[in-house]
Design a protein around this motif. Structure first.
Motif, short mmCIF file in Angstrom:
data_model
loop_
_atom_site.label_atom_id
_atom_site.label_comp_id
_atom_site.label_asym_id
_atom_site.label_seq_id
_atom_site.Cartn_x
_atom_site.Cartn_y
_atom_site.Cartn_z
N ILE A 84 12.49 3.07 -6.57
CA ILE A 84 13.46 2.77 -6.19
C ILE A 84 13.83 2.67 -4.75
CG2 ILE A 84 16.31 3.66 -6.19
CD1 ILE A 84 15.64 5.16 -8.74
N CYS A 85 14.59 1.84 -4.48
CA CYS A 85 14.65 1.36 -2.75
C CYS A 85 16.21 0.98 -2.59
CB CYS A 85 13.88 0.42 -2.30
SG CYS A 85 14.05 -0.24 -0.77
N VAL A 86 17.13 1.61 -1.77
CA VAL A 86 18.43 1.33 -1.36
C VAL A 86 18.34 0.77 0.07
CG1 VAL A 86 20.57 2.04 -1.30
CG2 VAL A 86 19.20 3.07 -2.92
N HIS A 87 18.50 -0.40 0.23
CA HIS A 87 18.88 -1.05 1.61
C HIS A 87 20.27 -0.71 1.92
CE1 HIS A 87 14.88 -3.29 1.65
NE2 HIS A 87 15.15 -3.68 0.64
N PRO A 88 20.46 -0.34 3.16
CA PRO A 88 21.79 -0.13 3.61
C PRO A 88 22.85 -1.46 3.15
CG PRO A 88 20.37 -0.10 5.57
CD PRO A 88 19.41 -0.56 4.21
N GLY A 89 23.76 -0.83 2.41
CA GLY A 89 25.06 -1.77 2.14
C GLY A 89 24.52 -2.72 0.91
N THR A 92 16.95 9.20 3.81
CA THR A 92 16.12 10.16 3.06
C THR A 92 15.16 9.38 2.31
OG1 THR A 92 18.24 11.44 2.50
CG2 THR A 92 16.22 11.74 1.05
N ASN A 93 13.82 9.83 2.72
CA ASN A 93 12.68 9.31 1.96
C ASN A 93 11.93 10.35 1.01
OD1 ASN A 93 13.13 7.16 3.62
ND2 ASN A 93 11.82 7.66 5.19
N VAL A 94 11.92 9.74 -0.27
CA VAL A 94 11.25 10.53 -1.24
C VAL A 94 9.89 10.02 -1.51
CG1 VAL A 94 11.39 11.13 -3.50
CG2 VAL A 94 13.42 10.98 -2.33
N SER A 145 23.03 -2.58 -3.42
CA SER A 145 22.85 -1.75 -4.62
C SER A 145 21.24 -1.43 -4.64
CB SER A 145 23.19 -2.73 -5.93
OG SER A 145 24.69 -2.94 -5.77
N PRO A 146 21.08 -0.15 -5.63
CA PRO A 146 19.64 0.01 -5.61
C PRO A 146 18.59 -1.00 -6.23
CG PRO A 146 21.18 1.98 -6.27
CD PRO A 146 21.91 0.61 -6.03
N LEU A 147 17.67 -1.17 -5.84
CA LEU A 147 16.61 -2.01 -6.31
C LEU A 147 15.68 -1.23 -7.26
CD1 LEU A 147 15.74 -4.10 -3.12
CD2 LEU A 147 16.87 -5.02 -5.38
N VAL A 148 15.29 -1.50 -8.43
CA VAL A 148 14.65 -0.58 -9.51
C VAL A 148 13.34 -1.24 -9.51
CG1 VAL A 148 14.47 0.58 -11.39
CG2 VAL A 148 16.65 0.69 -10.27
N GLY A 149 12.21 -0.78 -9.62
CA GLY A 149 11.00 -1.55 -9.84
C GLY A 149 10.00 -2.00 -8.55
N CYS A 150 8.87 -1.87 -8.34
CA CYS A 150 8.26 -2.11 -7.08
C CYS A 150 8.06 -3.67 -6.96
CB CYS A 150 6.61 -1.68 -7.32
SG CYS A 150 5.74 -1.93 -5.90
N ASN A 151 8.25 -4.60 -8.02
CA ASN A 151 8.29 -6.02 -7.81
C ASN A 151 9.45 -6.35 -6.95
OD1 ASN A 151 5.78 -6.24 -8.75
ND2 ASN A 151 6.59 -6.69 -10.99
N ALA A 152 10.40 -5.60 -7.68
CA ALA A 152 11.97 -6.11 -6.95
C ALA A 152 11.86 -5.54 -5.48
CB ALA A 152 13.08 -5.44 -7.63
N ILE A 153 11.35 -4.52 -5.20
CA ILE A 153 11.31 -3.82 -3.93
C ILE A 153 10.62 -4.67 -3.00
CG2 ILE A 153 10.70 -1.81 -2.69
CD1 ILE A 153 11.39 -0.17 -5.16
N LEU A 154 9.36 -5.06 -3.39
CA LEU A 154 8.68 -5.66 -2.66
C LEU A 154 8.95 -7.30 -2.14
CD1 LEU A 154 5.06 -4.71 -3.92
CD2 LEU A 154 6.21 -3.87 -1.80
N GLU A 155 9.60 -7.70 -3.25
CA GLU A 155 10.28 -9.06 -3.03
C GLU A 155 11.24 -8.91 -2.08
OE1 GLU A 155 12.87 -12.53 -5.58
OE2 GLU A 155 11.84 -11.00 -6.40
N GLU A 209 0.85 -1.15 0.06
CA GLU A 209 0.19 -0.08 0.05
C GLU A 209 0.87 1.29 0.06
OE1 GLU A 209 -3.56 0.19 -0.19
OE2 GLU A 209 -3.40 -1.78 -0.66
N VAL A 210 1.96 1.31 0.43
CA VAL A 210 2.74 2.41 0.63
C VAL A 210 3.86 2.52 -0.51
CG1 VAL A 210 2.74 2.39 3.21
CG2 VAL A 210 4.74 1.48 2.40
N TRP A 211 4.06 1.60 -1.19
CA TRP A 211 5.10 1.84 -2.46
C TRP A 211 4.11 2.05 -3.58
CZ3 TRP A 211 10.05 2.35 -2.64
CH2 TRP A 211 10.74 2.21 -1.53
N TRP A 212 4.78 3.04 -4.50
CA TRP A 212 4.11 3.44 -5.85
C TRP A 212 4.54 2.04 -6.90
CZ3 TRP A 212 7.11 6.86 -9.65
CH2 TRP A 212 6.37 7.16 -10.86
N HIS A 213 3.49 1.59 -7.21
CA HIS A 213 3.50 0.55 -8.15
C HIS A 213 3.99 0.89 -9.71
CE1 HIS A 213 2.10 -2.60 -5.39
NE2 HIS A 213 1.45 -1.54 -4.63
N SER A 214 5.24 1.05 -9.51
CA SER A 214 5.95 1.70 -10.87
C SER A 214 7.30 0.82 -11.13
CB SER A 214 5.90 3.24 -10.95
OG SER A 214 6.88 3.27 -11.84
#
Length: 146
Positions: free
Chosen positions: A36-41, A139-141, A43-53, A27-32
């Motif tokens: 982009i999400c960067v977990h500490p340590g 930083t949250n965008v 690489s960036p994850l790109v795309g909602c599916n990769a982020i939710l996984e 519900e909180v992530w843009w399904h696009s």
């Protein structure tokens, strides 16, 4: 107002994380594909599916190890539906989650058009303990949809 909506969205993310609720996280992530999400340590994850996984893996690993980690879900476990994996781990551990994270020292809130950002500290605690386990600067965008 928009600033209040941003703060509520920020709290909703941390509530979803702390309760290990993948449906609330959806519900909180843009399904696009642009999310982009960067977990500490990591690489960036790109795309909602990769982020939710990634959050699904963090939630499962936190039940298994007691820590919110982004590593270690075996390939054969990924073949099982998420709900089956979570139910099995909950049976083994008897708990919902071992850690929770809360945003503190929120600052730099900025809203420009459909984009907002803020900076906060993420304080990580073990369940049942008031001892700070980790503190991260983030930083949250946000993007206003609709």
């Amino acid at each position: 107002d928009d600033c209040g909506a941003v703060l509520l969205a920020n709290v909703a993310f941390y509530d979803a994380f702390s309760s290990r609720d993948i449906d609330a996280m959806k519900e909180v992530w843009w399904h696009s594909a642009s999310s982009i999400c960067v977990h500490p340590g990591h690489s960036p994850l790109v795309g909602c599916n990769a982020i939710l996984e990634s959050f699904d893996n963090i939630f499962l690993n936190s039940l298994r190890t007691g820590r919110g980690e982004y590593d270690g879900v075996l390939a054969e476990e990924r073949k099982l539906p998420r709900t089956t994996r979570m139910k099995e781990e909950k049976k083994k551990t008897g708990i919902k989650s071992n850690v929770f994270m809360t945003p503190t020292n929120i600052r730099g809130l900025s809203v420009r058009g459909t984009t907002a950002s803020l900076v906060c500290d993420e304080e990580v605690y073990s369940r049942g303990s008031s001892v700070l386990a980790n503190k991260l600067l983030t930083t949250n965008v946000f993007r206003k949809i609709g």
